[in-house]
Design an enzyme around this catalytic site. Structure first.
Site, PDB file in Angstrom:
ATOM      1  N   HIS A  73       0.847  -1.191   0.000  1.00  0.00           N
ATOM      2  CA  HIS A  73       0.000   0.000   0.000  1.00  0.00           C
ATOM      3  C   HIS A  73       0.881   1.238   0.000  1.00  0.00           C
ATOM      4  O   HIS A  73       1.827   1.335   0.790  1.00  0.00           O
ATOM      5  CB  HIS A  73      -0.901   0.009   1.229  1.00  0.00           C
ATOM      6  CG  HIS A  73      -1.647   1.298   1.411  1.00  0.00           C
ATOM      7  ND1 HIS A  73      -2.306   1.935   0.385  1.00  0.00           N
ATOM      8  CD2 HIS A  73      -1.828   2.068   2.519  1.00  0.00           C
ATOM      9  CE1 HIS A  73      -2.868   3.036   0.840  1.00  0.00           C
ATOM     10  NE2 HIS A  73      -2.590   3.152   2.130  1.00  0.00           N
ATOM     11  N   HIS A  84       0.778   5.796  -0.910  1.00  0.00           N
ATOM     12  CA  HIS A  84       0.048   7.011  -1.275  1.00  0.00           C
ATOM     13  C   HIS A  84       0.862   7.775  -2.321  1.00  0.00           C
ATOM     14  O   HIS A  84       0.955   8.994  -2.275  1.00  0.00           O
ATOM     15  CB  HIS A  84      -0.189   7.904  -0.053  1.00  0.00           C
ATOM     16  CG  HIS A  84      -0.978   7.267   1.036  1.00  0.00           C
ATOM     17  ND1 HIS A  84      -0.852   7.624   2.353  1.00  0.00           N
ATOM     18  CD2 HIS A  84      -1.915   6.283   1.010  1.00  0.00           C
ATOM     19  CE1 HIS A  84      -1.663   6.905   3.093  1.00  0.00           C
ATOM     20  NE2 HIS A  84      -2.320   6.073   2.300  1.00  0.00           N
ATOM     21  N   ASP A 101       1.960  -4.240 -20.768  1.00  0.00           N
ATOM     22  CA  ASP A 101       2.878  -5.269 -20.284  1.00  0.00           C
ATOM     23  C   ASP A 101       2.551  -5.699 -18.863  1.00  0.00           C
ATOM     24  O   ASP A 101       2.278  -6.869 -18.592  1.00  0.00           O
ATOM     25  CB  ASP A 101       4.318  -4.754 -20.315  1.00  0.00           C
ATOM     26  CG  ASP A 101       4.902  -4.659 -21.715  1.00  0.00           C
ATOM     27  OD1 ASP A 101       4.290  -5.204 -22.649  1.00  0.00           O
ATOM     28  OD2 ASP A 101       5.968  -4.042 -21.850  1.00  0.00           O
ATOM     29  N   HIS A 154      -7.985   7.505  -1.576  1.00  0.00           N
ATOM     30  CA  HIS A 154      -7.070   6.917  -0.597  1.00  0.00           C
ATOM     31  C   HIS A 154      -5.675   6.714  -1.189  1.00  0.00           C
ATOM     32  O   HIS A 154      -4.741   7.424  -0.822  1.00  0.00           O
ATOM     33  CB  HIS A 154      -7.657   5.588  -0.098  1.00  0.00           C
ATOM     34  CG  HIS A 154      -6.874   4.983   1.018  1.00  0.00           C
ATOM     35  ND1 HIS A 154      -7.330   3.893   1.734  1.00  0.00           N
ATOM     36  CD2 HIS A 154      -5.652   5.273   1.539  1.00  0.00           C
ATOM     37  CE1 HIS A 154      -6.436   3.573   2.658  1.00  0.00           C
ATOM     38  NE2 HIS A 154      -5.409   4.393   2.555  1.00  0.00           N
ATOM     39  N   TYR A 177       9.170 -12.410 -22.219  1.00  0.00           N
ATOM     40  CA  TYR A 177      10.168 -11.426 -21.783  1.00  0.00           C
ATOM     41  C   TYR A 177      10.971 -11.921 -20.580  1.00  0.00           C
ATOM     42  O   TYR A 177      10.446 -12.609 -19.705  1.00  0.00           O
ATOM     43  CB  TYR A 177       9.459 -10.119 -21.424  1.00  0.00           C
ATOM     44  CG  TYR A 177      10.346  -9.080 -20.811  1.00  0.00           C
ATOM     45  CD1 TYR A 177      11.171  -8.289 -21.592  1.00  0.00           C
ATOM     46  CD2 TYR A 177      10.364  -8.893 -19.432  1.00  0.00           C
ATOM     47  CE1 TYR A 177      11.991  -7.323 -21.026  1.00  0.00           C
ATOM     48  CE2 TYR A 177      11.178  -7.930 -18.855  1.00  0.00           C
ATOM     49  CZ  TYR A 177      11.988  -7.152 -19.656  1.00  0.00           C
ATOM     50  OH  TYR A 177      12.800  -6.203 -19.089  1.00  0.00           O
TER      51      TYR A 177
END
Length: 235
Positions: A104, A106, A129, A169, A223
């Site tokens: 997580h 910001h 991709d 958020h 790749y």
């Protein structure tokens, strides 16, 4: 009980070290400020996860400060309280057995898209991709229980994207392990910035759906190097 049974103490100690190193990548890539953001990792073979402690400075993080919790978000072992997002991370692990890591942040540009409640459209090949299409927007949810995790799981169902912008958020990413989830978080901010700049100069040109699918397939199946090659990020 840790240290006995199928989850030896050494395995948990290894994950704690890995998470400490990976949190340093969040600051190195400018994805977090102060004590915001977190990474967690599932403990393979057990209903456990390791996660960042709540409100601890990144510079003060050590392997020993990482917190061990069960998949209901309850503290199992650690000197600190776990992240306030622990319940949502736990929800993801319970409902997505393929997920081994959650991140997580910001990060600035991606969070700006979330503040508008707008998905990031797939208009550059790097997005095709890594994300296989747009980066979707999840619902607004309050912090502190499982609501964010529920929104992550519901939004990503049917999407190839490992990232979701939770409205008002920030960014949540998932991966087969914590490193893969960190990679997705870094690339989310990179493409959010690029697409933002493209829109500042005009309307970006969409990539056709079939081409997105072809690019994503090449990236995920062709790749890079075989996973047996040490020291190579194969995707």
């Amino acid at each position: 009980m840790i240290g006995t049974g199928p989850v030896p103490h050494a395995a948990i100690a290894r994950i704690r070290r890995q998470l400490c190193d990976l949190h340093a990548l969040l600051t190195a890539n400018g994805l977090v400020a102060w004590t915001s953001g977190n990474i967690s990792a599932r403990v393979p073979g057990a209903d456990l996860m390791v996660i960042k402690p709540s409100g601890v400075d990144y510079a003060a993080l050590t392997p020993e400060s990482m917190v061990l919790c069960d998949l209901d978000g309850k503290l199992v072992d650690g000197v600190y309280q776990p992240s306030s997002d622990t319940g949502s991370h736990a929800y993801v692990y319970r409902h997505r057995p393929d997920v081994g890591g959650v991140v997580h942040t910001h990060s600035t540009y991606a969070t700006a898209w979330s503040a508008r409640g707008e998905a990031i459209p797939c208009v550059i090949t790097a997005m095709a991709d890594e994300f296989g299409g747009e980066i979707p927007v999840g619902p607004f949810a309050l912090i502190g229980d499982e609501a964010i995790g529920r929104g992550i799981v519901q939004t990503l169902a049917g999407h190839r994207s490992p990232a979701v912008l939770m409205r008002n958020h920030g960014v949540f990413t998932i991966g087969r392990d914590a490193r893969a989830a960190v990679k997705a978080a870094v690339l989310t901010e990179d493409v959010a910035r690029t697409v933002h700049l493209a829109r500042a100069y005009g309307e970006p040109i969409p990539i056709p759906r079939d081409d997105i699918a072809a690019l994503h397939h090449r990236y995920t199946h062709v790749y890079g190097q075989p996973s047996t090659v040490d020291g190579i990020d194969e995707r």
